[in-house]
Design a protein around this motif. Structure first.
Motif, PDB file in Angstrom:
ATOM      1  N   GLU A  46       0.834  -1.196   0.000  1.00 24.43           N
ATOM      2  CA  GLU A  46       0.000   0.000   0.000  1.00 24.43           C
ATOM      3  C   GLU A  46       0.874   1.254   0.000  1.00 24.43           C
ATOM      4  OE1 GLU A  46      -2.914  -0.621   3.129  1.00 24.43           O
ATOM      5  OE2 GLU A  46      -4.153  -1.699   1.674  1.00 24.43           O
ATOM      6  N   LEU A  47       0.324   2.326  -0.532  1.00 24.36           N
ATOM      7  CA  LEU A  47       1.020   3.604  -0.628  1.00 24.36           C
ATOM      8  C   LEU A  47       0.529   4.544   0.466  1.00 24.36           C
ATOM      9  CD1 LEU A  47       0.588   3.918  -4.463  1.00 24.36           C
ATOM     10  CD2 LEU A  47       2.799   3.766  -3.302  1.00 24.36           C
ATOM     11  N   THR A  48       1.428   5.351   1.009  1.00 22.76           N
ATOM     12  CA  THR A  48       1.038   6.368   1.977  1.00 22.76           C
ATOM     13  C   THR A  48       1.581   7.721   1.526  1.00 22.76           C
ATOM     14  OG1 THR A  48       2.991   5.987   3.364  1.00 22.76           O
ATOM     15  CG2 THR A  48       0.981   4.773   3.938  1.00 22.76           C
ATOM     16  N   PHE A  49       0.850   8.755   1.853  1.00 20.63           N
ATOM     17  CA  PHE A  49       1.266  10.142   1.611  1.00 20.63           C
ATOM     18  C   PHE A  49       0.451  11.004   2.557  1.00 20.63           C
ATOM     19  CE2 PHE A  49      -2.276   9.308  -1.139  1.00 20.63           C
ATOM     20  CZ  PHE A  49      -3.054  10.461  -1.067  1.00 20.63           C
ATOM     21  N   PHE A  50       0.861  12.248   2.724  1.00 22.99           N
ATOM     22  CA  PHE A  50       0.122  13.131   3.628  1.00 22.99           C
ATOM     23  C   PHE A  50      -0.215  14.441   2.939  1.00 22.99           C
ATOM     24  CE2 PHE A  50       4.668  13.314   4.811  1.00 22.99           C
ATOM     25  CZ  PHE A  50       4.960  14.631   4.452  1.00 22.99           C
ATOM     26  N   THR A  51      -1.094  15.180   3.598  1.00 22.21           N
ATOM     27  CA  THR A  51      -1.520  16.482   3.089  1.00 22.21           C
ATOM     28  C   THR A  51      -1.893  17.387   4.259  1.00 22.21           C
ATOM     29  OG1 THR A  51      -2.935  17.582   1.469  1.00 22.21           O
ATOM     30  CG2 THR A  51      -3.931  15.803   2.759  1.00 22.21           C
ATOM     31  N   ASN A  52      -2.130  18.632   3.941  1.00 20.35           N
ATOM     32  CA  ASN A  52      -2.526  19.653   4.925  1.00 20.35           C
ATOM     33  C   ASN A  52      -1.415  19.926   5.922  1.00 20.35           C
ATOM     34  OD1 ASN A  52      -4.884  19.301   3.546  1.00 20.35           O
ATOM     35  ND2 ASN A  52      -6.158  18.977   5.318  1.00 20.35           N
ATOM     36  N   THR A  53      -0.201  20.110   5.433  1.00 20.28           N
ATOM     37  CA  THR A  53       0.913  20.387   6.324  1.00 20.28           C
ATOM     38  C   THR A  53       0.875  21.823   6.825  1.00 20.28           C
ATOM     39  OG1 THR A  53       2.355  20.981   4.480  1.00 20.28           O
ATOM     40  CG2 THR A  53       2.403  18.676   5.224  1.00 20.28           C
ATOM     41  N   GLN A  54       1.527  22.057   7.939  1.00 19.68           N
ATOM     42  CA  GLN A  54       1.662  23.375   8.562  1.00 19.68           C
ATOM     43  C   GLN A  54       0.308  24.026   8.830  1.00 19.68           C
ATOM     44  OE1 GLN A  54       4.352  25.485   6.002  1.00 19.68           O
ATOM     45  NE2 GLN A  54       6.070  24.182   6.549  1.00 19.68           N
ATOM     46  N   GLY A  55      -0.688  23.204   9.117  1.00 12.99           N
ATOM     47  CA  GLY A  55      -2.002  23.726   9.476  1.00 12.99           C
ATOM     48  C   GLY A  55      -2.807  24.291   8.329  1.00 12.99           C
ATOM     49  N   ARG A  56      -2.360  24.077   7.099  1.00 12.93           N
ATOM     50  CA  ARG A  56      -3.082  24.602   5.931  1.00 12.93           C
ATOM     51  C   ARG A  56      -4.058  23.554   5.417  1.00 12.93           C
ATOM     52  NH1 ARG A  56       2.433  26.040   3.053  1.00 12.93           N
ATOM     53  NH2 ARG A  56       2.435  23.804   3.270  1.00 12.93           N
ATOM     54  N   LYS A  57      -5.283  23.966   5.205  1.00 10.25           N
ATOM     55  CA  LYS A  57      -6.266  23.066   4.602  1.00 10.25           C
ATOM     56  C   LYS A  57      -6.005  23.000   3.106  1.00 10.25           C
ATOM     57  CE  LYS A  57      -9.895  23.778   7.956  1.00 10.25           C
ATOM     58  NZ  LYS A  57     -11.291  24.113   8.176  1.00 10.25           N
ATOM     59  N   SER A  58      -6.299  21.844   2.517  1.00 12.30           N
ATOM     60  CA  SER A  58      -6.087  21.715   1.080  1.00 12.30           C
ATOM     61  C   SER A  58      -7.332  21.149   0.404  1.00 12.30           C
ATOM     62  CB  SER A  58      -4.878  20.827   0.787  1.00 12.30           C
ATOM     63  OG  SER A  58      -5.196  19.468   0.950  1.00 12.30           O
ATOM     64  N   ARG A  59      -7.509  21.561  -0.819  1.00 14.05           N
ATOM     65  CA  ARG A  59      -8.597  21.051  -1.651  1.00 14.05           C
ATOM     66  C   ARG A  59      -8.417  19.548  -1.886  1.00 14.05           C
ATOM     67  NH1 ARG A  59      -8.771  21.797  -7.747  1.00 14.05           N
ATOM     68  NH2 ARG A  59     -10.842  21.094  -8.298  1.00 14.05           N
ATOM     69  N   LYS A  60      -7.166  19.120  -1.928  1.00 13.08           N
ATOM     70  CA  LYS A  60      -6.841  17.712  -2.176  1.00 13.08           C
ATOM     71  C   LYS A  60      -7.538  16.799  -1.175  1.00 13.08           C
ATOM     72  CE  LYS A  60      -2.624  17.009  -1.340  1.00 13.08           C
ATOM     73  NZ  LYS A  60      -1.163  16.921  -1.305  1.00 13.08           N
ATOM     74  N   THR A  61      -7.520  17.160   0.099  1.00 18.31           N
ATOM     75  CA  THR A  61      -8.135  16.315   1.125  1.00 18.31           C
ATOM     76  C   THR A  61      -9.629  16.162   0.878  1.00 18.31           C
ATOM     77  OG1 THR A  61      -6.484  16.955   2.750  1.00 18.31           O
ATOM     78  CG2 THR A  61      -8.547  16.073   3.605  1.00 18.31           C
ATOM     79  N   LEU A  62     -10.296  17.251   0.597  1.00 18.30           N
ATOM     80  CA  LEU A  62     -11.745  17.189   0.335  1.00 18.30           C
ATOM     81  C   LEU A  62     -12.046  16.323  -0.879  1.00 18.30           C
ATOM     82  CD1 LEU A  62     -12.663  20.940   0.935  1.00 18.30           C
ATOM     83  CD2 LEU A  62     -13.046  19.012   2.488  1.00 18.30           C
ATOM     84  N   LEU A  63     -11.262  16.487  -1.940  1.00 21.84           N
ATOM     85  CA  LEU A  63     -11.500  15.707  -3.154  1.00 21.84           C
ATOM     86  C   LEU A  63     -11.218  14.224  -2.936  1.00 21.84           C
ATOM     87  CD1 LEU A  63     -10.077  18.097  -5.896  1.00 21.84           C
ATOM     88  CD2 LEU A  63     -12.478  17.722  -5.261  1.00 21.84           C
ATOM     89  N   LEU A  64     -10.160  13.904  -2.183  1.00 17.34           N
ATOM     90  CA  LEU A  64      -9.862  12.502  -1.903  1.00 17.34           C
ATOM     91  C   LEU A  64     -10.966  11.850  -1.078  1.00 17.34           C
ATOM     92  CD1 LEU A  64      -6.049  12.808  -1.214  1.00 17.34           C
ATOM     93  CD2 LEU A  64      -7.105  11.446  -3.037  1.00 17.34           C
ATOM     94  N   HIS A  65     -11.505  12.585  -0.109  1.00 20.41           N
ATOM     95  CA  HIS A  65     -12.614  12.044   0.681  1.00 20.41           C
ATOM     96  C   HIS A  65     -13.832  11.807  -0.204  1.00 20.41           C
ATOM     97  CE1 HIS A  65     -10.984  11.975   4.684  1.00 20.41           C
ATOM     98  NE2 HIS A  65     -10.614  13.244   4.619  1.00 20.41           N
ATOM     99  N   HIS A  66     -14.101  12.735  -1.096  1.00 20.36           N
ATOM    100  CA  HIS A  66     -15.277  12.621  -1.958  1.00 20.36           C
ATOM    101  C   HIS A  66     -15.116  11.513  -3.000  1.00 20.36           C
ATOM    102  CE1 HIS A  66     -17.937  13.719  -5.359  1.00 20.36           C
ATOM    103  NE2 HIS A  66     -18.788  13.942  -4.379  1.00 20.36           N
ATOM    104  N   ALA A  67     -13.973  11.492  -3.689  1.00 19.45           N
ATOM    105  CA  ALA A  67     -13.768  10.527  -4.777  1.00 19.45           C
ATOM    106  C   ALA A  67     -13.425   9.132  -4.258  1.00 19.45           C
ATOM    107  CB  ALA A  67     -12.661  11.012  -5.709  1.00 19.45           C
ATOM    108  N   GLY A  68     -12.618   9.076  -3.202  1.00 19.56           N
ATOM    109  CA  GLY A  68     -12.202   7.778  -2.673  1.00 19.56           C
ATOM    110  C   GLY A  68     -11.194   7.045  -3.542  1.00 19.56           C
ATOM    111  N   GLN A  69     -10.729   7.700  -4.596  1.00 14.35           N
ATOM    112  CA  GLN A  69      -9.769   7.091  -5.503  1.00 14.35           C
ATOM    113  C   GLN A  69      -8.946   8.177  -6.187  1.00 14.35           C
ATOM    114  OE1 GLN A  69     -12.129   4.813  -8.205  1.00 14.35           O
ATOM    115  NE2 GLN A  69     -13.071   6.589  -9.133  1.00 14.35           N
ATOM    116  N   PHE A  70      -7.811   7.785  -6.731  1.00 17.16           N
ATOM    117  CA  PHE A  70      -6.924   8.737  -7.393  1.00 17.16           C
ATOM    118  C   PHE A  70      -5.922   7.964  -8.236  1.00 17.16           C
ATOM    119  CE2 PHE A  70      -4.984   7.555  -3.415  1.00 17.16           C
ATOM    120  CZ  PHE A  70      -3.651   7.362  -3.731  1.00 17.16           C
ATOM    121  N   SER A  71      -5.170   8.681  -9.035  1.00 16.92           N
ATOM    122  CA  SER A  71      -4.047   8.110  -9.773  1.00 16.92           C
ATOM    123  C   SER A  71      -2.773   8.750  -9.265  1.00 16.92           C
ATOM    124  CB  SER A  71      -4.177   8.370 -11.275  1.00 16.92           C
ATOM    125  OG  SER A  71      -5.248   7.634 -11.811  1.00 16.92           O
ATOM    126  N   LEU A  72      -1.710   7.960  -9.252  1.00 13.29           N
ATOM    127  CA  LEU A  72      -0.416   8.433  -8.778  1.00 13.29           C
ATOM    128  C   LEU A  72       0.626   8.029  -9.806  1.00 13.29           C
ATOM    129  CD1 LEU A  72       0.751   9.623  -5.979  1.00 13.29           C
ATOM    130  CD2 LEU A  72       1.645   7.324  -5.704  1.00 13.29           C
TER     131      LEU A  72
END
Length: 146
Positions: A46-72
């Protein structure tokens, strides 16, 4: 002629220090979001990565929660060119990851002391916006020009 990487070649390639490019579908009429990410390939595949560093919210997190899938996509931009692209399903979004889980990623990109400090700083506020995502690669597409 280019050829596909074997499973072990792909694992070895992904273990090298590359920055991945993540693409996730948009849900607001905009094109897919495509951003660079630091990642790690775990022993279980499995792959791991993080987002929303330094207390900044990102659009990426919302989209990942909504889509549940992505390409890398991970690539070697110099000859002999190689790439590995994974179509992935999000299996976990952890807002309180351990320092070790984050360090497994940051240590691939930063000197050890800086990687540990980064991981400790980001995990010090479990109620923050920092998220560690874990994803299962459903399909791989690879190519090696060697």
């Amino acid at each position: 002629m280019p050829r596909q990487l074997t499973d072990s070649e792909r694992t070895d390639f992904l273990a090298q220090q590359h920055i991945a490019v993540l693409s996730v579908a948009s849900n607001d009429g905009r094109p897919p979001l495509t951003v660079p990410v630091w990642y790690a390939l775990r022993e279980d595949g499995e792959l791991t990565f993080f987002t929303n560093t330094q207390g900044r919210k990102s659009r990426k997190t919302l989209l990942l929660h909504h889509a549940g899938q992505f390409s890398l996509c991970v690539q070697q931009p110099q000859f002999p060119y190689k790439y590995a692209t994974a179509e992935c399903t999000v299996v976990r979004a952890d807002r309180s990851p351990s320092v070790d889980e984050v360090f497994a990623i940051t240590s691939r990109y930063l000197p050890e002391e800086a990687a540990r400090q980064f991981a400790e700083a980001e995990t010090a506020n479990p109620a923050g916006v920092f998220v560690l995502f874990t994803a299962h690669p459903d399909r791989w597409h690879t190519l090696d020009f060697a």
